[in-house]
Write a protein that holds these residues in place. Sequence first.
Motif, PDB file in Angstrom:
ATOM      1  N   LEU A 112       2.940   4.625  -9.468  1.00 35.71           N
ATOM      2  CA  LEU A 112       1.595   4.622  -9.020  1.00 35.71           C
ATOM      3  C   LEU A 112       0.952   3.008  -8.781  1.00 35.71           C
ATOM      4  O   LEU A 112       0.206   2.922  -7.808  1.00 35.71           O
ATOM      5  N   PHE A 113       1.300   2.337  -9.782  1.00 42.25           N
ATOM      6  CA  PHE A 113       0.776   0.842  -9.439  1.00 42.25           C
ATOM      7  C   PHE A 113       1.519   0.357  -8.442  1.00 42.25           C
ATOM      8  O   PHE A 113       0.765  -0.737  -7.710  1.00 42.25           O
ATOM      9  N   PHE A 114       2.805   0.632  -8.116  1.00 37.97           N
ATOM     10  CA  PHE A 114       3.511  -0.156  -6.899  1.00 37.97           C
ATOM     11  C   PHE A 114       2.645   0.118  -5.889  1.00 37.97           C
ATOM     12  O   PHE A 114       2.384  -0.428  -4.704  1.00 37.97           O
ATOM     13  N   LEU A 115       2.514   1.453  -5.668  1.00 35.05           N
ATOM     14  CA  LEU A 115       1.977   1.990  -4.322  1.00 35.05           C
ATOM     15  C   LEU A 115       0.419   1.554  -4.191  1.00 35.05           C
ATOM     16  O   LEU A 115       0.253   1.198  -3.052  1.00 35.05           O
ATOM     17  N   PHE A 116      -0.285   1.506  -5.425  1.00 33.00           N
ATOM     18  CA  PHE A 116      -1.850   1.207  -5.022  1.00 33.00           C
ATOM     19  C   PHE A 116      -1.827  -0.370  -4.905  1.00 33.00           C
ATOM     20  O   PHE A 116      -2.787  -0.698  -4.190  1.00 33.00           O
ATOM     21  N   TYR A 117      -1.277  -1.037  -5.557  1.00 32.88           N
ATOM     22  CA  TYR A 117      -1.418  -2.488  -5.696  1.00 32.88           C
ATOM     23  C   TYR A 117      -0.461  -3.494  -4.904  1.00 32.88           C
ATOM     24  O   TYR A 117      -0.769  -4.737  -4.648  1.00 32.88           O
ATOM     25  N   VAL A 118       0.757  -2.976  -4.871  1.00 27.16           N
ATOM     26  CA  VAL A 118       1.758  -3.866  -4.172  1.00 27.16           C
ATOM     27  C   VAL A 118       1.783  -3.629  -2.477  1.00 27.16           C
ATOM     28  O   VAL A 118       1.862  -4.390  -1.777  1.00 27.16           O
ATOM     29  N   LEU A 119       1.524  -2.298  -2.070  1.00 25.64           N
ATOM     30  CA  LEU A 119       1.631  -2.128  -0.545  1.00 25.64           C
ATOM     31  C   LEU A 119       0.673  -2.607   0.126  1.00 25.64           C
ATOM     32  O   LEU A 119       0.944  -3.170   1.360  1.00 25.64           O
ATOM     33  N   PRO A 120      -0.582  -3.011  -0.602  1.00 19.92           N
ATOM     34  CA  PRO A 120      -1.615  -3.651   0.275  1.00 19.92           C
ATOM     35  C   PRO A 120      -1.182  -4.995   0.613  1.00 19.92           C
ATOM     36  O   PRO A 120      -1.481  -5.564   1.527  1.00 19.92           O
ATOM     37  N   GLU A 121      -0.336  -5.681  -0.295  1.00 21.57           N
ATOM     38  CA  GLU A 121       0.190  -6.858   0.057  1.00 21.57           C
ATOM     39  C   GLU A 121       1.209  -6.863   1.279  1.00 21.57           C
ATOM     40  O   GLU A 121       1.269  -7.937   1.941  1.00 21.57           O
ATOM     41  N   TRP A 122       1.644  -5.995   1.618  1.00 19.86           N
ATOM     42  CA  TRP A 122       2.491  -5.843   2.691  1.00 19.86           C
ATOM     43  C   TRP A 122       1.872  -4.868   3.954  1.00 19.86           C
ATOM     44  O   TRP A 122       2.556  -4.647   5.000  1.00 19.86           O
ATOM     45  N   GLY A 123       0.363  -4.838   3.634  1.00 17.45           N
ATOM     46  CA  GLY A 123      -0.155  -4.441   4.954  1.00 17.45           C
ATOM     47  C   GLY A 123      -0.482  -2.815   5.000  1.00 17.45           C
ATOM     48  O   GLY A 123      -1.104  -2.697   6.046  1.00 17.45           O
TER      49      GLY A 123
ATOM     50  N   LEU B  83      -3.790   2.529   1.363  1.00 18.28           N
ATOM     51  CA  LEU B  83      -4.402   3.829   1.405  1.00 18.28           C
ATOM     52  C   LEU B  83      -5.498   4.110   0.259  1.00 18.28           C
ATOM     53  O   LEU B  83      -5.483   3.293  -0.582  1.00 18.28           O
ATOM     54  N   SER B  84      -6.205   5.126   0.556  1.00 19.62           N
ATOM     55  CA  SER B  84      -7.233   5.346  -0.575  1.00 19.62           C
ATOM     56  C   SER B  84      -6.511   5.895  -1.840  1.00 19.62           C
ATOM     57  O   SER B  84      -5.186   6.240  -1.940  1.00 19.62           O
ATOM     58  N   ALA B  85      -7.332   5.800  -2.893  1.00 17.73           N
ATOM     59  CA  ALA B  85      -6.755   5.996  -4.351  1.00 17.73           C
ATOM     60  C   ALA B  85      -6.028   7.480  -4.328  1.00 17.73           C
ATOM     61  O   ALA B  85      -4.941   7.374  -4.731  1.00 17.73           O
ATOM     62  N   LEU B  86      -6.816   8.345  -3.716  1.00 20.62           N
ATOM     63  CA  LEU B  86      -6.612   9.816  -3.719  1.00 20.62           C
ATOM     64  C   LEU B  86      -5.317   9.976  -2.989  1.00 20.62           C
ATOM     65  O   LEU B  86      -4.379  10.671  -3.418  1.00 20.62           O
ATOM     66  N   THR B  87      -5.256   9.440  -1.854  1.00 16.28           N
ATOM     67  CA  THR B  87      -4.078   9.619  -0.774  1.00 16.28           C
ATOM     68  C   THR B  87      -2.748   8.900  -1.817  1.00 16.28           C
ATOM     69  O   THR B  87      -1.651   9.332  -1.763  1.00 16.28           O
ATOM     70  N   THR B  88      -2.867   7.777  -2.303  1.00 17.47           N
ATOM     71  CA  THR B  88      -1.715   7.014  -3.115  1.00 17.47           C
ATOM     72  C   THR B  88      -1.559   7.918  -4.165  1.00 17.47           C
ATOM     73  O   THR B  88      -0.578   8.234  -4.523  1.00 17.47           O
ATOM     74  N   GLY B  89      -2.399   8.397  -4.762  1.00 14.25           N
ATOM     75  CA  GLY B  89      -1.723   9.440  -6.029  1.00 14.25           C
ATOM     76  C   GLY B  89      -1.350  10.650  -5.600  1.00 14.25           C
ATOM     77  O   GLY B  89      -0.359  11.057  -6.169  1.00 14.25           O
ATOM     78  N   VAL B  90      -1.655  11.424  -4.536  1.00 16.56           N
ATOM     79  CA  VAL B  90      -0.712  12.529  -3.931  1.00 16.56           C
ATOM     80  C   VAL B  90       0.516  11.959  -3.648  1.00 16.56           C
ATOM     81  O   VAL B  90       1.414  12.875  -3.877  1.00 16.56           O
ATOM     82  N   ILE B  91       0.666  11.063  -2.745  1.00 14.54           N
ATOM     83  CA  ILE B  91       2.002  10.600  -2.375  1.00 14.54           C
ATOM     84  C   ILE B  91       2.997  10.204  -3.810  1.00 14.54           C
ATOM     85  O   ILE B  91       4.052  10.643  -3.680  1.00 14.54           O
ATOM     86  N   GLY B  92       2.125   9.660  -4.659  1.00 15.37           N
ATOM     87  CA  GLY B  92       3.077   9.129  -5.696  1.00 15.37           C
ATOM     88  C   GLY B  92       3.501  10.452  -6.723  1.00 15.37           C
ATOM     89  O   GLY B  92       4.620  10.554  -6.935  1.00 15.37           O
TER      90      GLY B  92
ATOM     91  N   THR C 273      -1.495  14.746 -13.784  1.00 13.72           N
ATOM     92  CA  THR C 273      -2.501  14.326 -12.913  1.00 13.72           C
ATOM     93  C   THR C 273      -3.587  13.244 -13.650  1.00 13.72           C
ATOM     94  O   THR C 273      -4.264  12.560 -12.869  1.00 13.72           O
ATOM     95  N   PRO C 274      -3.879  13.242 -14.957  1.00 18.75           N
ATOM     96  CA  PRO C 274      -4.764  12.286 -15.441  1.00 18.75           C
ATOM     97  C   PRO C 274      -4.107  10.920 -15.358  1.00 18.75           C
ATOM     98  O   PRO C 274      -5.034  10.153 -15.481  1.00 18.75           O
ATOM     99  N   MET C 275      -2.916  10.663 -14.996  1.00 15.71           N
ATOM    100  CA  MET C 275      -2.293   9.326 -14.801  1.00 15.71           C
ATOM    101  C   MET C 275      -3.017   8.672 -13.548  1.00 15.71           C
ATOM    102  O   MET C 275      -3.114   7.502 -13.364  1.00 15.71           O
ATOM    103  N   LEU C 276      -3.538   9.479 -12.776  1.00 15.27           N
ATOM    104  CA  LEU C 276      -4.199   8.920 -11.387  1.00 15.27           C
ATOM    105  C   LEU C 276      -5.307   8.073 -11.827  1.00 15.27           C
ATOM    106  O   LEU C 276      -5.889   7.399 -10.845  1.00 15.27           O
ATOM    107  N   MET C 277      -6.006   8.264 -12.937  1.00  9.11           N
ATOM    108  CA  MET C 277      -7.004   7.518 -13.307  1.00  9.11           C
ATOM    109  C   MET C 277      -6.830   6.033 -13.244  1.00  9.11           C
ATOM    110  O   MET C 277      -7.656   5.395 -13.230  1.00  9.11           O
ATOM    111  N   VAL C 278      -5.523   5.862 -13.789  1.00  8.42           N
ATOM    112  CA  VAL C 278      -5.107   4.237 -13.637  1.00  8.42           C
ATOM    113  C   VAL C 278      -5.337   3.479 -12.282  1.00  8.42           C
ATOM    114  O   VAL C 278      -5.482   2.405 -12.215  1.00  8.42           O
TER     115      VAL C 278
END
Length: 216
Positions: free
Chosen positions: A71-82, A85-94, A160-165
């Motif tokens: 989840l951290f990788f998808l939310f914080y690292v992917l934006p560095e590669w351009g 995604l929204s937080a909820l979309t990232t959580g759902v995909i993750g 799902t509570p992990m998505l809070m992070v």
Amino acid sequence: MKWDWNAVDGFMPYFWDGLLVTLQALVLGSLISFALGLVWALLMRTPSRWVRWPVGVVTEFVRNTPLLVQLFFLFYVLPEWGLTLSALTTGVIGIGLHYSTYTMQVYRAGIEAVPAGQWEAATALNLPVARTWRVVILPQAIRRVVPALGNYVIAMLKDTPMLMVITVLEMLGQARLFSQQHFQFTEPLTVIGVAFILISYLASLLLRALERRLVH
């Protein structure tokens, strides 16, 4: 300690907002995990090792790394590669991607449990490979694995509570927000604890009903 019903009343608007987000993450994440898990399982049965090997590496990597790290990788690292995604979309995909590596093993077991005679009968009838899978093999395999897939739905609910992070305000996130604003922790945390129990129980009842329907 004194139970405060006024705190429960005040928390309910937060709770309903969090419940909606939790159910969205659960339903969409489950759909991704079921669909992608089936794709992984089918790819792992292809004759080409050039397909099986990368699929095996990817699924083993995902399954053996913590969901929180993903989840951290998808939310914080992917934006560095351009890719942002929204937080909820990232959580759902993750959560969907993570659990797809488990549902893949469930599908694999279901496919292997289909009697060899079914394959032989399809071959004797000269059915195309795609039709054999669609009409003969997958209906029988999926019917066998419904209970295991249902267990993973409940497991996803509890994760799902992990998505809070990653700033998704699901039920626990809303409880935390309310508690920080009003300095009352017992009531909101108790409410969401009961909610998780009730949702899990209802999901198990639906699963049993589906099992009975498929058996008969």
